[in-house]
Design a protein around this motif. Structure first.
Motif, PDB file in Angstrom:
ATOM      1  N   UNK A  79     -35.799 -20.391  53.812  1.00  0.00           N
ATOM      2  CA  UNK A  79     -35.715 -20.470  55.164  1.00  0.00           C
ATOM      3  C   UNK A  79     -34.460 -19.643  56.679  1.00  0.00           C
ATOM      4  N   UNK A  80     -33.332 -20.389  55.720  1.00  0.00           N
ATOM      5  CA  UNK A  80     -32.051 -19.727  55.424  1.00  0.00           C
ATOM      6  C   UNK A  80     -31.816 -17.753  55.965  1.00  0.00           C
ATOM      7  N   UNK A  81     -32.475 -17.899  54.792  1.00  0.00           N
ATOM      8  CA  UNK A  81     -32.901 -16.301  54.229  1.00  0.00           C
ATOM      9  C   UNK A  81     -34.094 -15.378  55.330  1.00  0.00           C
ATOM     10  N   UNK A  82     -34.834 -16.255  55.287  1.00  0.00           N
ATOM     11  CA  UNK A  82     -35.607 -15.469  56.429  1.00  0.00           C
ATOM     12  C   UNK A  82     -34.959 -15.515  57.588  1.00  0.00           C
ATOM     13  N   UNK A  83     -34.279 -16.549  58.288  1.00  0.00           N
ATOM     14  CA  UNK A  83     -33.872 -16.278  59.313  1.00  0.00           C
ATOM     15  C   UNK A  83     -33.143 -15.005  59.556  1.00  0.00           C
ATOM     16  N   UNK A  84     -31.727 -14.865  58.304  1.00  0.00           N
ATOM     17  CA  UNK A  84     -31.075 -13.690  58.799  1.00  0.00           C
ATOM     18  C   UNK A  84     -31.730 -12.230  58.507  1.00  0.00           C
ATOM     19  N   UNK A  85     -32.696 -12.279  57.355  1.00  0.00           N
ATOM     20  CA  UNK A  85     -33.262 -10.838  57.868  1.00  0.00           C
ATOM     21  C   UNK A  85     -34.559 -10.564  58.640  1.00  0.00           C
ATOM     22  N   UNK A  86     -35.191 -11.656  59.693  1.00  0.00           N
ATOM     23  CA  UNK A  86     -35.432 -12.175  60.844  1.00  0.00           C
ATOM     24  C   UNK A  86     -34.277 -11.749  62.135  1.00  0.00           C
ATOM     25  N   UNK A  87     -33.021 -11.690  62.016  1.00  0.00           N
ATOM     26  CA  UNK A  87     -31.833 -10.806  62.885  1.00  0.00           C
ATOM     27  C   UNK A  87     -31.035  -9.822  62.186  1.00  0.00           C
ATOM     28  N   UNK A  88     -31.736  -9.453  61.465  1.00  0.00           N
ATOM     29  CA  UNK A  88     -30.548  -8.611  60.799  1.00  0.00           C
ATOM     30  C   UNK A  88     -30.178  -7.420  61.800  1.00  0.00           C
ATOM     31  N   UNK A  89     -30.053  -7.297  63.424  1.00  0.00           N
ATOM     32  CA  UNK A  89     -28.984  -6.599  64.368  1.00  0.00           C
ATOM     33  C   UNK A  89     -28.377  -7.739  64.510  1.00  0.00           C
ATOM     34  N   UNK A  90     -27.954  -8.595  64.244  1.00  0.00           N
ATOM     35  CA  UNK A  90     -26.953  -9.652  64.241  1.00  0.00           C
ATOM     36  C   UNK A  90     -26.125 -10.730  62.886  1.00  0.00           C
ATOM     37  N   UNK A  91     -26.472  -9.476  61.721  1.00  0.00           N
ATOM     38  CA  UNK A  91     -26.514  -9.533  60.542  1.00  0.00           C
ATOM     39  C   UNK A  91     -24.887 -10.636  60.040  1.00  0.00           C
ATOM     40  N   UNK A  92     -23.887  -8.890  60.893  1.00  0.00           N
ATOM     41  CA  UNK A  92     -22.322  -9.375  60.694  1.00  0.00           C
ATOM     42  C   UNK A  92     -21.750 -10.833  61.188  1.00  0.00           C
ATOM     43  N   UNK A  93     -22.953 -11.206  62.305  1.00  0.00           N
ATOM     44  CA  UNK A  93     -22.649 -12.669  62.857  1.00  0.00           C
ATOM     45  C   UNK A  93     -22.869 -13.917  62.148  1.00  0.00           C
ATOM     46  N   UNK A  94     -24.330 -13.771  61.286  1.00  0.00           N
ATOM     47  CA  UNK A  94     -25.222 -14.663  60.303  1.00  0.00           C
ATOM     48  C   UNK A  94     -25.318 -14.900  59.129  1.00  0.00           C
ATOM     49  N   UNK A  95     -24.576 -13.793  58.299  1.00  0.00           N
ATOM     50  CA  UNK A  95     -23.841 -13.454  56.555  1.00  0.00           C
ATOM     51  C   UNK A  95     -23.347 -15.290  56.271  1.00  0.00           C
ATOM     52  N   UNK A  96     -22.610 -15.770  57.476  1.00  0.00           N
ATOM     53  CA  UNK A  96     -22.089 -17.162  56.796  1.00  0.00           C
ATOM     54  C   UNK A  96     -22.963 -18.450  56.542  1.00  0.00           C
ATOM     55  N   UNK A  97     -24.037 -17.550  57.230  1.00  0.00           N
ATOM     56  CA  UNK A  97     -25.144 -19.221  57.924  1.00  0.00           C
ATOM     57  C   UNK A  97     -25.107 -19.421  56.534  1.00  0.00           C
ATOM     58  N   UNK A  98     -25.812 -18.341  55.434  1.00  0.00           N
ATOM     59  CA  UNK A  98     -26.811 -18.442  54.833  1.00  0.00           C
ATOM     60  C   UNK A  98     -26.329 -18.894  53.850  1.00  0.00           C
ATOM     61  N   UNK A  99     -25.291 -19.057  53.675  1.00  0.00           N
ATOM     62  CA  UNK A  99     -24.431 -20.266  52.986  1.00  0.00           C
ATOM     63  C   UNK A  99     -24.583 -21.919  53.480  1.00  0.00           C
ATOM     64  N   UNK A 100     -25.199 -22.773  52.571  1.00  0.00           N
ATOM     65  CA  UNK A 100     -25.506 -23.850  53.110  1.00  0.00           C
ATOM     66  C   UNK A 100     -24.507 -25.180  53.099  1.00  0.00           C
ATOM     67  N   UNK A 101     -24.158 -26.016  53.593  1.00  0.00           N
ATOM     68  CA  UNK A 101     -23.018 -26.765  52.829  1.00  0.00           C
ATOM     69  C   UNK A 101     -23.283 -27.529  52.668  1.00  0.00           C
TER      70      UNK A 101
END
Length: 312
Positions: A79-101
């Protein structure tokens, strides 16, 4: 008929027949009724109950909990990977969000645990007289230490008359969820070797677990009619899941189905752990008689399920 479809139908019938056979053994034979057993017969049944407790413990930890954690984690990562690919224009802000701790899997399993806790608390709140006259396992075994025939099993389900049937129902429901998902996994396999390998692992796992369920129903004083209905319903769950797997094998495995399956598996794992640790193990280990033998039986049941986890 395609060979793969024929193998899956054969596995469906094998799951149904073998599960019924294993579950009905302790119900149909009076030898397994611990209420009427004395002496060596009772000790053998007590050790057999310890083996079933180890099987339940291994199934809860090595199968249900492990599968739930893996499924929930993979779905959250997807799910987080899909969100990242869907918001590539903000990839610099969402790179860390893919790591769910955050441990979402452990949270869902804990919710299942507290769900059963809430149901039993409500049962005690609505039926406050259910615990009157009921003794703890230690009190009952202490009162009967010199006379084994007056052990705790002659007093019915523990710790109260309201909790015993409820815990048996919860155990059946949690196992039913798990059985549906096991059958679903078999039905979704795409090759004959993978179908046979997984089906054999499920048969070995399911047979011993259902035998333990039948033994638990007998030892808690469940009426034979309801015990038969419970085992039949449980036996139908894996074939039902396999049939569902056949129905969706050609469909899209993505979407909410996988996440819903993982969440339900997690809730079932939490309820299973509650029943295992607060009903099955306390009942079997309440007596101080032959503690090492009981430990060995619990460890043997757990080891068997741990070995099956290699292939399941």
């Amino acid at each position: 008929m395609e060979p793969l479809l024929g193998v899956k139908i054969g596995c469906l019938l094998a799951l149904l027949i073998f599960t019924l056979f294993c579950g009905l053994i302790p119900i149909c034979f009076k030898w397994f009724r611990i209420h009427a057993a004395t002496g060596k017969h009772r000790r053998v049944l007590s050790l057999l109950g310890c083996i079933s407790a180890g099987v339940f413990l291994g199934a809860g930890l090595m199968h249900m909990t492990a599968e739930a954690l893996e499924g929930i984690d993979s779905e959250i990562q997807r799910y987080t990977l899909q969100n990242r690919t869907g918001n590539r224009e903000n990839s610099s802000d969402t790179t860390d969000s893919t790591n769910v701790d955050y441990p979402f899997g452990e949270l869902i399993i804990s919710l299942g645990f507290f769900l059963v806790f809430l149901l039993e608390s409500l049962a005690l709140q609505w039926c406050p007289g259910g615990t009157k006259g009921s003794k703890t396992p230690e009190e009952e075994w202490g009162a009967s230490h010199g006379a084994l025939s007056m052990s705790l099993h002659s007093h019915g389900p523990l710790p109260s008359s309201s909790q015993g049937p409820l815990r048996a129902l919860i155990l059946l429901l949690s196992l039913s969820f798990h059985s549906v998902f096991e059958g679903l996994a078999v039905g979704l396999q795409s090759s004959i070797p993978s179908v046979l390998q997984l089906c054999l692992a499920v048969l070995a796992h399911k047979g011993l677990v259902v035998f333990g369920v039948g033994l638990r129903l007998v030892q808690t004083g469940t009426e034979p009619r309801w015990a038969l209905i419970s085992i039949l319903a449980l036996a139908l769950m894996s074939p039902l899941g396999l049939a569902l797997g056949l129905a969706v094998a050609g469909g899209d495995p993505e979407g909410g189905r996988a996440l819903a399956q993982a969440v339900l598996e997690g809730v079932a794992a939490g309820t299973f752990l509650y029943v295992t640790f607060l009903e099955i193990l306390p009942r079997e280990l309440a007596s101080s008689e032959s503690p090492l033998a009981k430990w060995g039986c619990v460890a043997a049941g757990f080891t068997f399920m741990a070995i099956i986890a290699i292939w399941a």
